[in-house]
Scaffold this motif. Structure first.
Motif, PDB file in Angstrom:
ATOM      1  N   CYS A  14      20.949  -5.630 -89.157  1.00 38.91           N
ATOM      2  CA  CYS A  14      22.298  -5.978 -88.705  1.00 38.91           C
ATOM      3  C   CYS A  14      23.147  -6.425 -89.891  1.00 38.91           C
ATOM      4  O   CYS A  14      22.687  -7.128 -90.781  1.00 38.91           O
ATOM      5  CB  CYS A  14      22.200  -7.088 -87.660  1.00 38.91           C
ATOM      6  SG  CYS A  14      23.796  -7.797 -87.226  1.00 38.91           S
ATOM      7  N   LYS A  15      24.405  -5.982 -89.885  1.00 36.13           N
ATOM      8  CA  LYS A  15      25.318  -6.369 -90.959  1.00 36.13           C
ATOM      9  C   LYS A  15      26.327  -7.425 -90.509  1.00 36.13           C
ATOM     10  O   LYS A  15      27.320  -7.672 -91.188  1.00 36.13           O
ATOM     11  CB  LYS A  15      26.048  -5.137 -91.493  1.00 36.13           C
ATOM     12  CG  LYS A  15      25.137  -4.193 -92.281  1.00 36.13           C
ATOM     13  CD  LYS A  15      25.865  -2.942 -92.709  1.00 36.13           C
ATOM     14  CE  LYS A  15      24.957  -2.030 -93.523  1.00 36.13           C
ATOM     15  NZ  LYS A  15      25.519  -0.678 -93.634  1.00 36.13           N
ATOM     16  N   ALA A  43      23.637 -10.554 -85.412  1.00 38.05           N
ATOM     17  CA  ALA A  43      23.946 -10.831 -84.009  1.00 38.05           C
ATOM     18  C   ALA A  43      22.649 -11.175 -83.267  1.00 38.05           C
ATOM     19  O   ALA A  43      21.568 -10.727 -83.648  1.00 38.05           O
ATOM     20  CB  ALA A  43      24.601  -9.602 -83.384  1.00 38.05           C
ATOM     21  N   PRO A  61      27.874   0.240 -85.975  1.00 34.59           N
ATOM     22  CA  PRO A  61      27.821   1.304 -86.984  1.00 34.59           C
ATOM     23  C   PRO A  61      26.429   1.545 -87.570  1.00 34.59           C
ATOM     24  O   PRO A  61      26.245   2.524 -88.282  1.00 34.59           O
ATOM     25  CB  PRO A  61      28.752   0.790 -88.096  1.00 34.59           C
ATOM     26  CG  PRO A  61      29.464  -0.400 -87.538  1.00 34.59           C
ATOM     27  CD  PRO A  61      28.566  -0.955 -86.473  1.00 34.59           C
ATOM     28  N   ILE A  66      20.567  -1.592 -83.031  1.00 35.01           N
ATOM     29  CA  ILE A  66      20.552  -1.966 -81.606  1.00 35.01           C
ATOM     30  C   ILE A  66      19.719  -0.996 -80.769  1.00 35.01           C
ATOM     31  O   ILE A  66      19.842   0.222 -80.908  1.00 35.01           O
ATOM     32  CB  ILE A  66      21.989  -2.009 -81.040  1.00 35.01           C
ATOM     33  CG1 ILE A  66      22.773  -3.141 -81.715  1.00 35.01           C
ATOM     34  CG2 ILE A  66      21.984  -2.187 -79.520  1.00 35.01           C
ATOM     35  CD1 ILE A  66      24.158  -3.374 -81.140  1.00 35.01           C
TER      36      ILE A  66
HETATM   37  S1  SF4 Z   1      27.577  -4.189 -84.254  1.00 33.39           S
HETATM   38 FE1  SF4 Z   1      26.370  -6.012 -83.914  1.00 33.39          FE
HETATM   39  S2  SF4 Z   1      24.256  -5.350 -84.292  1.00 33.39           S
HETATM   40 FE2  SF4 Z   1      25.588  -3.796 -85.157  1.00 33.39          FE
HETATM   41  S3  SF4 Z   1      25.783  -4.415 -87.282  1.00 33.39           S
HETATM   42 FE3  SF4 Z   1      27.532  -5.257 -86.204  1.00 33.39          FE
HETATM   43  S4  SF4 Z   1      26.886  -7.320 -85.620  1.00 33.39           S
HETATM   44 FE4  SF4 Z   1      25.049  -6.202 -86.184  1.00 33.39          FE
END
Ligand code: SF4
Ligand SMILES: Cc1ncc(C[n+]2csc(CCOP(=O)(O)OP(=O)(O)O)c2C)c(N)n1
Ligand code: SF4
Ligand code: SF4
Lengths: 80, 477
Positions: A14-15, A43, A61, A66
């Motif tokens: 996760c970014k 997250a 992205p 996920i």
């Molecule tokens: S959308 Fe959510 S799970 Fe995907 S990189 Fe961003 S914070 Fe992380």
């Protein structure tokens, strides 16, 4: 009632962009405070309330961050 | 009790092996639209079962590394040239699903020409145009699609109508052409719009599988880093500043399958994976440099000399003759700006198989008209190959035992015939004698077809035949 859906966020992929967090209609995602290896606050799933709608998956992205699961058909009722 | 509904697509590599990078995640900035788009493409490829025949033609830009992520065939095109490359790939491989993925700098700026012409020809390809209104990779310069007023490193006061001109709308531009079958603009701003983008991606790929013609999807895409805003805000930015300039709509939705070239069955790809194609035999190692006519495997010939020595013309004559014999032929010239003097060379491939690339780095034969050509190309001749040198100008040949070296005083021979200008035909004649690559009559017939005057034709014939005799003598000496 048991949740229809379940979301797994790969902490190390996760970014921390928050797009899933702001998009989740059930508001069951939040941002953690610990940095992952990449230096992002990943997250987190609050642990309940996911409907399995898949929205977080389609706004995220990162290919592997996920995974969304839904309860198998006929298992909608809470386990005894 | 759970079943997976959405997860990493099988069309992504398990690991993103790349130099110096983390192999588990993409190199895109947090919140970048490229990641979302590539997930949508990968998912569609999975769902349509086309991974084995999908070919990505990638851009120069942030997404250049896409080939590290998507596990499909790929070619990295020069900046902006993806539609031209995709044209070639699709025409050679009609059963492949060929898609371009290009940014706005790549497609609308440097590659503006390529996309217009590919669209106008209605090539059966799919183009994904990721419009983030900026050059992301190079640090946020203005693009043709940057909205008015936006500050970038090259429009520091904000883009103005007067100085930089207004933003270009590529969908609208392409919709003036008759070629495209499908044109739509979508945006990555929120879940609802992302699902519209998903639908467009799938339609554009399905169109190609069904042979419906040129499909173009423009995706307004967030670039948080280039715009210097956080990801959430970048999504709102697309909505606020881009959508009003670039309206979201379907501009064209037609079925052009009736325009497919006759005899091409696009559905064939569904059943016949590439692996089932008849294997293309490897080019036979030519014996003594070249193989006699009728058994030619592949001749990779470089002709090199000064401009004005007729090097390119000799190559062209050989190419024309070979075509008349039904060989596959490529001829690519390279020359300096000078009409006389300077250097000139050309690469010629003659083959019984379709030719993958016209470029030659290891010739099977070199015809060297002058000394510099030796320095430039002689070391690269394949072992067993042929070096045919114009002894009138080449005083030193390399000390190589693994190639056949033949020297012909072609200038003197041509002068004796009363036409110093036909040095090139003397060399060509010697080459024909030594290799048997093409029948001299095929070449002369091509001259006739091109309207060469009878006197000139006779002089060429005499020069070619003198070259042949000289080659025999040189071999006997
Ligand atoms: S959308 Fe959510 S799970 Fe995907 S990189 Fe961003 S914070 Fe992380
Ligand atoms: C021939 C050539 N000219 C210029 C460049 C420099 N360059 C690299 S990427 C790029 C533009 C990228 O912008 P865009 O296509 O919008 O893609 P993005 O990075 O925003 O995804 C430019 C000009 C180059 N690599 N090659
Ligand atoms: S699947 Fe839907 S409900 Fe569950 S976390 Fe993702 S966005 Fe929220
Ligand atoms: S600079 Fe922009 S386009 Fe490039 S990876 Fe970062 S966010 Fe994406």
């Amino acid at each position: 009632m048991a949740d229809r859906g379940d979301v797994i966020i790969a902490h190390h992929l996760c970014k921390g962009c928050r797009l899933c967090i702001v998009s989740c209609p059930a508001k069951v995602l939040e941002q953690g405070t610990a940095l992952n290896q990449q230096g992002y606050c990943a997250a987190l799933y609050r642990g309940s309330g996911c409907t399995g709608c898949g929205i977080c998956f389609y706004v995220c992205p990162e290919p592997g961050a996920i995974t969304v699961r839904v309860r198998k058909l006929g298992e909608g009722k809470p386990a005894a | 009790m759970w079943e997976i509904k959405h997860s990493r697509s099988a069309s992504f590599y398990d690991r993103f092996e790349r130099k110096g990078g983390n192999t588990e995640i993409t190199h895109y900035c947090p919140g970048c639209g490229h990641g979302v788009m590539q997930k949508l493409i990968a998912e569609a490829i999975d769902d349509f079962g086309i991974q084995d025949r999908a070919i990505l033609v990638g851009p120069v830009g942030c997404s250049i590394f896409m080939y590290y992520y998507l596990d499909v065939g790929n070619i990295s095109a020069s900046h902006g040239r993806a539609p031209a490359v995709a044209t070639g790939v699709k025409r050679a491989r009609p059963e492949a699903v060929v898609f371009c993925y290009q940014g706005d700098g790549d497609l609308a700026a440097i590659g503006g020409n390529e996309i217009l012409h590919a669209a106008n020809r209605g090539e059966s390809i799919t183009v994904f145009f990721i419009n983030n209104g900026i050059y992301g990779m190079t640090g946020g310069q203005m693009a043709p699609t940057t909205p008015l007023g936006q500050r970038t490193t090259t429009s520091p006061r904000g883009r103005s109508f007067e100085v930089e001109g207004p933003p270009m709308r590529m969908c609208e531009l392409l919709a003036t052409l008759d070629g495209p079958a499908y044109i739509e603009r979508v945006a990555l701003t929120n879940a609802r719009q992302n699902m519209r983008a998903r639908k467009a991606v799938r339609k554009a790929l399905r169109n190609q599988v069904e042979g419906r013609g040129f499909s173009f999807v423009e995706i307004l895409s967030p670039c948080p880093s280039g715009w210097k805003v956080p990801p959430e805000e970048a999504n709102r930015w697309v909505e606020k500043y881009m959508v009003p300039v670039f309206p979201l709509q379907v501009f064209r939705d037609l079925d052009h399958s009736d325009r497919l070239p006759k005899g091409i069955d696009v559905s064939k790809g569904g059943g016949i994976p590439f692996a089932a194609d008849p294997p293309v035999p490897a080019a036979e190692a030519p014996e003594g440099g070249s193989v006699a006519r009728g058994t030619i495997g592949e001749e990779a010939l470089t002709l090199s000399g000064f401009g004005g020595q007729g090097v390119l013309f000799a190559g062209m004559a050989l190419a024309e003759g070979a075509m008349r014999e039904g060989l596959e032929v490529t001829w690519i010239p390279s020359y300096g700006p000078e009409m006389r003097g300077g250097t000139a060379h050309c690469h010629l491939r003659l083959s019984r198989q379709p030719i993958a690339s016209p470029w030659i780095s290891r010739p099977t034969s070199l015809i060297a008209f002058n000394q510099p050509s030796i320095g430039k190309f002689a070391h690269a001749i394949q072992p067993g190959g042929l070096l045919l040198a114009n002894a009138s100008m080449v005083k030193e040949v390399p000390d190589r035992k693994d190639i056949r070296i033949v020297r012909i005083p072609s200038y003197e021979i041509a002068s004796e015939l009363g036409s110093a200008k036909s040095t090139n035909m003397v060399m060509l004649g010697a080459y024909l004698e030594l290799t048997g690559a093409v029948d001299q009559e095929s070449i002369l017939a091509a001259f006739v077809e091109k309207g060469t005057r009878p006197g000139m034709l006779e002089s060429n014939r005499r020069a070619i035949e003198a070259g042949r005799r000289a080659a025999v003598e040189a071999e006997q000496a």
